[in-house]
Design a protein around this motif. Structure first.
Motif, PDB file in Angstrom:
ATOM      1  N   VAL A  87      38.628  29.643  37.376  1.00  0.00           N
ATOM      2  CA  VAL A  87      40.110  29.977  38.373  1.00  0.00           C
ATOM      3  C   VAL A  87      39.841  31.187  39.053  1.00  0.00           C
ATOM      4  O   VAL A  87      38.484  31.782  39.101  1.00  0.00           O
ATOM      5  CB  VAL A  87      41.622  30.982  37.787  1.00  0.00           C
ATOM      6  N   LYS A  88      39.818  31.297  40.249  1.00  0.00           N
ATOM      7  CA  LYS A  88      39.393  31.836  41.931  1.00  0.00           C
ATOM      8  C   LYS A  88      40.475  32.603  42.247  1.00  0.00           C
ATOM      9  O   LYS A  88      41.792  32.062  42.868  1.00  0.00           O
ATOM     10  CB  LYS A  88      38.847  30.927  42.462  1.00  0.00           C
ATOM     11  N   THR A  89      40.047  33.726  43.338  1.00  0.00           N
ATOM     12  CA  THR A  89      40.878  34.457  44.025  1.00  0.00           C
ATOM     13  C   THR A  89      40.992  34.564  45.385  1.00  0.00           C
ATOM     14  O   THR A  89      39.297  34.009  45.814  1.00  0.00           O
ATOM     15  CB  THR A  89      41.465  35.780  42.615  1.00  0.00           C
ATOM     16  N   LYS A  90      41.100  34.776  46.352  1.00  0.00           N
ATOM     17  CA  LYS A  90      41.483  34.889  47.168  1.00  0.00           C
ATOM     18  C   LYS A  90      40.264  36.246  48.028  1.00  0.00           C
ATOM     19  O   LYS A  90      39.327  36.190  48.316  1.00  0.00           O
ATOM     20  CB  LYS A  90      42.321  35.136  48.618  1.00  0.00           C
ATOM     21  N   ASP A  91      40.358  37.005  46.889  1.00  0.00           N
ATOM     22  CA  ASP A  91      39.667  38.583  47.086  1.00  0.00           C
ATOM     23  C   ASP A  91      38.978  38.340  45.443  1.00  0.00           C
ATOM     24  O   ASP A  91      39.496  38.439  44.429  1.00  0.00           O
ATOM     25  CB  ASP A  91      40.392  39.734  47.563  1.00  0.00           C
ATOM     26  N   ASP A 149      45.831  26.270  44.981  1.00  0.00           N
ATOM     27  CA  ASP A 149      47.684  26.887  45.320  1.00  0.00           C
ATOM     28  C   ASP A 149      47.732  27.816  47.095  1.00  0.00           C
ATOM     29  O   ASP A 149      46.556  27.485  47.550  1.00  0.00           O
ATOM     30  CB  ASP A 149      47.247  27.938  44.264  1.00  0.00           C
ATOM     31  N   ASP A 150      48.787  27.829  47.168  1.00  0.00           N
ATOM     32  CA  ASP A 150      48.868  28.227  48.075  1.00  0.00           C
ATOM     33  C   ASP A 150      48.166  29.697  48.703  1.00  0.00           C
ATOM     34  O   ASP A 150      48.435  30.910  47.566  1.00  0.00           O
ATOM     35  CB  ASP A 150      50.183  28.570  48.634  1.00  0.00           C
ATOM     36  N   ILE A 195      46.085  34.272  43.590  1.00  0.00           N
ATOM     37  CA  ILE A 195      45.292  32.762  43.425  1.00  0.00           C
ATOM     38  C   ILE A 195      44.910  31.354  44.212  1.00  0.00           C
ATOM     39  O   ILE A 195      45.838  31.429  44.742  1.00  0.00           O
ATOM     40  CB  ILE A 195      45.661  32.543  42.063  1.00  0.00           C
ATOM     41  N   VAL A 196      43.979  30.912  44.097  1.00  0.00           N
ATOM     42  CA  VAL A 196      43.724  30.022  45.379  1.00  0.00           C
ATOM     43  C   VAL A 196      43.309  28.361  44.857  1.00  0.00           C
ATOM     44  O   VAL A 196      43.288  27.667  45.396  1.00  0.00           O
ATOM     45  CB  VAL A 196      42.846  30.598  46.755  1.00  0.00           C
ATOM     46  N   GLU A 197      43.128  28.609  43.744  1.00  0.00           N
ATOM     47  CA  GLU A 197      41.911  27.345  43.307  1.00  0.00           C
ATOM     48  C   GLU A 197      41.825  27.266  41.748  1.00  0.00           C
ATOM     49  O   GLU A 197      41.372  28.588  41.186  1.00  0.00           O
ATOM     50  CB  GLU A 197      40.881  26.895  43.744  1.00  0.00           C
ATOM     51  N   SER A 198      41.881  26.398  41.045  1.00  0.00           N
ATOM     52  CA  SER A 198      41.771  26.575  40.151  1.00  0.00           C
ATOM     53  C   SER A 198      41.062  25.369  38.728  1.00  0.00           C
ATOM     54  O   SER A 198      41.491  24.080  40.215  1.00  0.00           O
ATOM     55  CB  SER A 198      43.034  26.350  38.799  1.00  0.00           C
TER      56      SER A 198
END
Length: 601
Positions: free
Chosen positions: A475-479, A431-432, A459-462
């Protein structure tokens, strides 16, 4: 584009057709957006299974406008000395003049603004914005990239090049690209005072090498749409030039079509060519034409119906039918963000909305209301976001799309908040990053400013995997994640194909609407109206910027190892029955109504 009072030079929304071939490559979304699935409000599906493989010799450009706020608000005031956004005055207390709302309030005698004042045909979903609003610029770039648009063709057909707005867009695009994001490239369409305007563009931008990474290249050189009288030897050596204006049949400017690129044309549209007449280089595709010609969004089969179907895109579909038959190298789409038109009563037009009018009666050249407008950008009204997804669908039919992988191996993970075992899972969805950007910018006229601070967890990755009994999500977020008790925190929407009811927006379940403890959340069923149904407890864990959870297959109606599942993460987007909120509230992965698809075989 700044409209002039004479119909013969009506600025019909000149779509900058700049083909954009950066480094001789297509725009490829940084998030593989061409593999996303979606359904619009009308139930029309976007599905990679429906499209050809990516065709690298096909390009799509869209008309893009940067004059919102450059010529006054409550009244037309010419233009700012630098071509930028005009400062608002204490007297700007009435506009925006929204024709749709004025007609609703008084159908027979709408209280229009002054002659020559700009009027909106409707309310943009992002509000009555100004062209230098960076939040809007970023949203547009993201949406158009997701749609497969290679180039925005900037309207400089009225001699003004709007250098401050252009600079803001270009700098924003370059920042986004530096962040690893995708944006379209940039080109221009010229008409009025062509020698002066082309020279201005060349001296101010191209000769200086400004924004060169954004230039759309065609046949090895930057593309420029302009009349042939503006092409000096120096200009001809630097640019690939094509002449672009409206209509082809019987039009002197179009001649036999060589090196001509219409941005608007009657169905069946003629095509422009360069090498040979039997090889189409370009075709125009428009959403509608004009209220003056009485050709709106519902026009098809050679007539404008008395009862409109504005939301369906009948004219747009007919234009695309012709484009797909011709199969050119480039499709020029009209358009994206035109929104405003000047009010006239000078008698230059003899017809309006299919009726005769006299001098002193009001008319608008390019736009009027939802039916007689050409924007694919989402609206707070009858067209909503339907045209955006219709755009996505047809661009993929033209350019092709990526194909979805299938996964055969069962793979379990342990829900323990450690996440190391997720690194071996191959089903990864990007994700962007950076799309939680906050907004604080003046609006049109009486609107002091627009503020949006809903962006929170970026959100950057699932990832997803499954085994005999369970489906696992990551799921992973930037911060670092905000606390789980934050409102509308990290929802996961799930739709299982061929199982049970269609649910809401294709999703039958939502996770995390309510947390029960530090490692227990809820899986709710979703009703058709978006309201919550029955709930069960599921296991989840978080640590820093990562989250994982597990759902038993039988709770999702899945039997066996073969299934297809669509899913979507959303943070700080309310579950209120309005799917358009995925466009501007918080962050979603993937963007807007789109979903990721996981195929297990």
């Amino acid at each position: 584009m700044v409209q002039k009072a004479r119909f013969k030079i009506c600025l019909l929304g000149i779509l900058c057709v700049a083909f954009f071939q950066v480094s001789a490559q297509h725009l490829i979304s940084s998030s593989n957006a061409d593999t996303w699935v979606a359904k619009d409000e009308l139930g029309r599906a976007i599905d990679p299974a429906n499209y050809k493989n990516i065709r690298k010799d096909k390009y799509a450009g869209i008309f893009y406008f940067i004059w919102q706020g450059a010529h006054g608000y409550d009244q037309h005031k010419g233009g700012a000395a630098d071509g930028g956004i005009m400062p608002k005055t204490p007297g700007d207390t009435v506009s925006p003049y929204d024709i749709t709302k004025l007609l609703k309030a008084n159908p027979t005698g709408p209280k229009y603004g002054p002659i020559h004042a700009f009027h909106h045909w409707g309310e943009p979903y992002f509000g009555y914005y100004l062209a230098d609003d960076e939040w809007v610029i970023r949203k547009h770039a993201q949406m158009l990239s997701d749609a497969g648009i290679d180039v925005i063709i900037l309207d400089v057909t009225n001699a003004a090049i709007y250098l401050p707005q252009l600079t803001k867009i270009a700098n924003t695009y370059m920042k986004m690209r530096a962040e690893g994001l995708s944006t379209p490239s940039i080109s221009f369409i010229v008409n009025s005072a062509p020698k002066q305007t082309v020279n201005n563009l060349y001296e101010q931008i191209y000769k200086k090498g400004l924004f060169s990474n954004l230039w759309f290249m065609w046949k090895g050189k930057p593309l420029l749409l302009c009349p042939p009288e503006a092409v000096t030897p120096e200009i001809g050596n630097f640019f690939t030039t094509r002449h672009s204006w409206a209509w082809s049949k019987g039009q002197e400017w179009f001649a036999d079509g060589k090196d001509k690129w219409p941005w608007l044309d009657h169905y069946p549209q003629s095509y422009g060519w360069h090498d040979t007449k039997d090889k189409a280089e370009q075709v125009a595709v428009s959403i509608a034409q004009h209220p003056m010609s009485n050709i709106g969004r519902s026009f098809h089969n050679g007539k404008q119906p008395e009862i409109f179907s504005t939301e369906k895109g009948l004219y747009f579909a007919e234009q695309w039918k012709r484009a797909l038959e011709v199969d050119p190298e480039f499709v020029f789409i009209t358009g994206w963000n035109e929104w405003v038109a000047m009010r006239f009563n000078d008698g230059a037009s003899k017809t309006f909305l299919g009726k005769s009018i006299e001098k002193g009666e009001t008319y608008f050249v390019d736009l009027y209301n939802a039916e007689f407008s050409r924007d694919a950008e989402p609206e707070n009204g009858v067209t909503k976001d339907n045209y955006y997804y219709q755009l996505v669908d047809y661009v993929r039919k033209f350019k092709g799309s990526g194909k979805l992988p299938t996964y055969k191996t069962n793979a379990s993970v342990t829900i323990d908040g450690k996440f190391e075992d997720w690194k071996k899972i191959p089903a990864v969805y990007k994700d962007d990053s950076g799309d939680t950007f906050h907004r604080k910018h003046p609006g049109w006229g009486r609107i002091s400013e627009y503020v949006n601070t809903s962006g929170r967890n970026d959100i950057v990755e699932s990832r997803i995997t499954s085994d005999e009994q369970n489906v696992y999500f990551y799921v992973k977020t930037k911060d670092e994640l905000t606390p789980g008790n934050s409102p509308d925190w990290m929802h996961l929407f799930i739709g299982v194909k061929g199982v049970g009811s269609a649910g809401w927006e294709g999703f039958q379940y939502v996770v995390n609407q309510k947390l029960l403890s530090n490692n227990r959340a809820t899986l709710h069923s979703l009703k058709k109206d978006g309201k919550l149904g029955k709930a069960i407890a599921i296991k989840y864990r978080t640590s820093k910027n990562e989250l994982e959870l597990v759902i038993p297959k039988n709770k999702l109606g899945i039997a066996g190892n073969k299934f297809t599942l669509d899913f979507k993460w959303a943070d700080n987007s309310p579950i209120d029955g309005n799917a358009m909120h995925w466009l501007d509230k918080g962050d979603t992965a993937p963007n807007a109504r789109f979903a990721y698809r996981y195929i297990k075989e």
